[in-house]
Each structure stands twice: as C-alpha cells, then as structure tokens.
Design a protein around this motif. Structure first.
Motif, PDB file in Angstrom:
ATOM      1  N   GLY A  47       0.818  -1.207   0.000  1.00  0.00           N
ATOM      2  CA  GLY A  47       0.000   0.000   0.000  1.00  0.00           C
ATOM      3  C   GLY A  47       0.853   1.258   0.000  1.00  0.00           C
ATOM      4  O   GLY A  47       1.918   1.292   0.623  1.00  0.00           O
ATOM      5  N   GLU A  48       0.366   2.277  -0.712  1.00  0.00           N
ATOM      6  CA  GLU A  48       1.081   3.559  -0.700  1.00  0.00           C
ATOM      7  C   GLU A  48       1.248   4.068   0.724  1.00  0.00           C
ATOM      8  O   GLU A  48       2.289   4.637   1.076  1.00  0.00           O
ATOM      9  N   TRP A  49       0.241   3.841   1.547  1.00  0.00           N
ATOM     10  CA  TRP A  49       0.292   4.298   2.943  1.00  0.00           C
ATOM     11  C   TRP A  49       1.356   3.550   3.746  1.00  0.00           C
ATOM     12  O   TRP A  49       1.949   4.101   4.678  1.00  0.00           O
ATOM     13  N   GLU A  50       1.605   2.302   3.374  1.00  0.00           N
ATOM     14  CA  GLU A  50       2.645   1.523   4.063  1.00  0.00           C
ATOM     15  C   GLU A  50       4.025   2.093   3.761  1.00  0.00           C
ATOM     16  O   GLU A  50       4.906   2.117   4.636  1.00  0.00           O
ATOM     17  N   ASN A  62      -3.540   6.155  -0.787  1.00  0.00           N
ATOM     18  CA  ASN A  62      -4.451   5.116  -0.302  1.00  0.00           C
ATOM     19  C   ASN A  62      -4.655   3.961  -1.279  1.00  0.00           C
ATOM     20  O   ASN A  62      -5.571   3.158  -1.114  1.00  0.00           O
ATOM     21  N   GLN A  63      -3.778   3.846  -2.293  1.00  0.00           N
ATOM     22  CA  GLN A  63      -3.910   2.779  -3.282  1.00  0.00           C
ATOM     23  C   GLN A  63      -2.804   1.744  -3.114  1.00  0.00           C
ATOM     24  O   GLN A  63      -1.749   2.032  -2.535  1.00  0.00           O
ATOM     25  N   ARG A  64      -3.047   0.566  -3.628  1.00  0.00           N
ATOM     26  CA  ARG A  64      -2.010  -0.477  -3.624  1.00  0.00           C
ATOM     27  C   ARG A  64      -1.184  -0.384  -4.909  1.00  0.00           C
ATOM     28  O   ARG A  64      -1.704  -0.111  -5.983  1.00  0.00           O
TER      29      ARG A  64
END
Length: 432
Positions: free
Chosen positions: A210-213, A251-253
C-alpha cells in the motif's frame, strides 16, 4: 528537544544583518505562529514562524522578538519575550523555556516574560518613529484565518496611529535567500535523513504494497533519525496517481508493472529537504518507462549546468522548457514540425510538464525570495523536472537539492541513488 539546535552565533549573525536594513529610529516586532485548533480540545501540529526562528532559534509558541537598534539603553535593543511556565503547565505540557535557556539558544541577553511585552512596547515607542511589522507575503500564501501577525498589526495601528508603519517581510526575504554555512549544514542533515528513508523503502516496495505503508516506512526512518517528521505532506503516487502533481491521499495499492513516484522528504531543526524519486514497483523499468525516466534525468542534469549565478528565473525556466521539449520529441510525444509552428503563448510542452522547475529551499520548503531575484552563490534550490503521460499511466519526476556556488554547484542529494541502473540494482537486493 529532539534535534541538536544550531549554535546561537547563527541567530546573532542573522540579527546583525537585519539592523542596517531598518530605517533610523525603528522598532521591529516578530511574533510566533498561533497554535491552531481542530475540534473539541484538539490542536494541529505546531510549527514556529520561520522569520522569528531565523532571528532567534526559539522553537516555542507564544514568543515575540522586539528589535530596536537605536534604543537609548543597550538592553532595549534586543528583547525576547517568552511564555512563563507554571506548575500546571509543567504537569500537563512539560516545562517551557527558562530565561537562561532562551538566552543560550538565541544569544539575546534581555529575556522577559510575555506579561511585560505591552508595557515595554509602550515605553519604547516613545523613542521610535517607525514600527516594522511582519506578515506572510509569500506569493503562494492563501490564509483565511487571522494570524498573530495580523492581530499585532491591528493593535499597533490602533494604539500608535502617529507612527510610520513599515513592512518587514521584504527585508526578511532578502536576508533569508542567501544561506549561512550553518544553515547549509542543517539542510544537508535533512537530506541525509531523507536518503536513509529512501534506501529503507527500496528494500520494502513490491507489488501489492500500500502507498500508505510506504509512507509509514519513511516516517519511521525520519523520526528514528531525529527529524520532527515530513517536510511537507508526502506524495506516494503509484500508476495513474503519478500524473497527479499534488496527490497526497496515498491510499492505493502498488501494482506490478507500475511506476511509483515518491515526493517525500525530511526536515531537521526546522530546515527542510525536498526529494522526488520515481521507481518501478516490481524493481524493473519497462523499456518505455526507462526511456521517459532517462529523459527526465537528462533534463535535471542540463538544468544543473545552467543554474548558475546571474541567470534569471525566467530565462532558466525558458531554457528548461526547451530541454523538455527536445526530450518529448525524442519520445514521440510532440511532433518536431508541429513544435516549430506552435503558438509561443501556448507551448506544447506544457501538456506534459506543467510546473516550474525550481524553487528556493530553507526554513520553508518553498522558501521566501524577492521577486525576479537573479540566482546567486549561496542560494539553495530544488531542481525537479518531470514528464507526465496520463494515457500511459507514466509520471516521472526527479528532484535534488542544489547549493549554487561561484564556480560549481554542490548537489546536497548526490548520495541518494538516482541512476535507473542503481535503482534496479538496489531493489534487487534481498530485504534486510
């Protein structure tokens, strides 16, 4: 304090440069930023006013600097006002700066509590003819809230209507545009922390993450390295998101075969870095992705060659657009004959490269500068060309931070991998 602050000599030096710029018999007043509320009893993360920090090194809310070089009494020529601590504050927030510690950080000998400010100001205005007040005059500023600067301006004009009021911001812009060696060291520290974060994520990124990761990996490393955090809201943009200039949802993978554009950097001791890298999610550029990537990197290097003392921002940007146009023709995105016939007021290159190439960097990410100032030795700027092709889901931007010097530029991000081969090689290494 999380970071190691600059020596007080820097702030003493900065104040000494301001004094001769003030008109005779002038007071200058600078305030800290407000602590801004959210909902209920919440507050936004607080950051010091950059001009106040530049002159004092004080990183605490509710602080005010009063400068009066022509004051009769020497102690009245520099006065720092800070928030007085109490047992209640110490229990709930932790102790605030003592007068002694404020003196050590700022080099200002006359430190007083805030409750004394208005009586001191009233006394000193009787000696002054001019009052310099600060304001946020950045060309991109767009504030809908009333700041401490605005409230102070309104009060001073009401209380002292017979004084001449002057703008301090233009003077501060002129001072801050050339960086002291101590400032450059702080920016370099921020760049080094950014490098650590980038190397960390190269071993973490893979299809499906994930972009957030990725954002989380960056902030982990930044804080570990004594940064307060991100220099600005991070852009972690995969696939089609890489063509959105200010994409911050993260918020995207990340999908196999996509590019990942990361515009993310650390600050240190209030000084900032600003990095962009674009990498293949699966660790290997496709031929088309590689061609676009190499084109952008070529433009970045050409920009570094012409970003020299004496060139104007307008001429620099115009030459950059020519560089990008040549690469777009090579990539088959612009027809060479069509380019020769284009309307100069509507350059074809703007379809694929919409933003400016460089901005000043320092205590603010988009640091202040006088309008149309020629580039000069001692300035720190970003170089960040890009090519964005939404139809192909390819967005490539690369960005380094450059110190202009008399005979050559110093790339403060020279140690951060940028060559496509190096990126692929590092991503192929097994994760730690």
């Amino acid at each position: 304090m999380r970071y190691d602050p600059a020596e007080s000599e820097l702030f003493v030096h900065n104040r000494s440069r301001l004094y001769p710029m003030l008109k005779k018999s002038s007071l200058a007043i600078l305030d800290s930023n407000d602590l801004m509320p959210t909902n209920a009893d919440g507050t936004l993360p607080w950051r010091q006013n950059s001009d106040l920090y530049y002159l004092t090194g004080i990183d605490q809310e509710e602080s005010t600097l009063l400068i009066f070089p022509d004051a009769t009494e020497e102690l009245d020529r520099e006065i720092l006002f800070i928030k007085e601590t109490s047992e209640h504050i110490a229990i709930w927030e932790g102790e605030k700066l003592s007068k002694q510690r404020a003196n050590e950080l700022s080099g200002i000998s006359n430190v007083q509590w805030n409750c004394q400010f208005h009586s001191v100001l009233e006394r000193l205005t009787r000696q002054a003819e001019h009052i310099y007040l600060n304001a946020n005059e950045h060309p991109r500023a767009n504030s809908n809230v009333q700041t401490r600067d605005v409230r102070l301006l309104e009060k001073c004009k009401h209380d002292y209507p017979d004084h001449q009021f002057e703008r301090l911001a233009p003077l501060m812009h002129q001072l801050r545009i050339i960086k002291h060696s101590a400032e450059i060291n702080m920016i370099q520290k921020a760049c080094n922390i950014t490098e650590a974060g980038f190397r960390r994520v190269l071993g973490f990124i893979r299809p499906g993450v994930g972009e957030w990761e990725i954002e989380a990996e960056f902030i982990h490393e930044f804080i570990k390295q004594q940064s307060t955090g991100f220099a600005y809201s991070p852009i972690i943009a995969s696939g089609k998101n890489s063509c959105i200039l200010h994409y911050i949802k993260n918020n995207q993978r990340c999908q196999d075969g996509e590019l990942l554009l990361m515009d993310v950097a650390a600050e240190y001791a209030n000084w900032n870095s600003d990095m962009t890298r674009t990498i293949p999610v699966n660790g290997k550029f496709t031929p088309r992705q590689r061609a676009v990537y190499d084109a952008v990197l070529k433009v970045l290097r050409k920009c570094n060659d012409i970003l020299r003392p004496g060139i104007s921002p307008k001429e620099y940007q115009n030459q950059t657009l020519n560089f990008v146009e040549s690469e777009l023709i090579e990539l088959g995105l612009i027809d060479e004959d069509e380019a020769k016939q284009q309307d100069a007021s509507k350059p074809l290159v703007k379809k694929y490269f919409m933003h400016s190439t460089s901005h000043h960097l320092g205590l603010d990410v988009h640091d202040v500068c006088p309008p149309d100032e020629l580039y000069a030795a001692g300035m720190v700027l970003t170089i960040e060309p890009g090519i964005y092709i939404p139809d192909e889901k390819i967005g490539v931007r690369l960005e380094n931070n450059i110190l202009i010097r008399e005979h050559d530029n110093l790339d403060l991000m020279a140690n951060i991998p940028i060559e496509a081969d190096d990126i692929e090689s590092l991503m192929a290494e097994p994760a730690c």
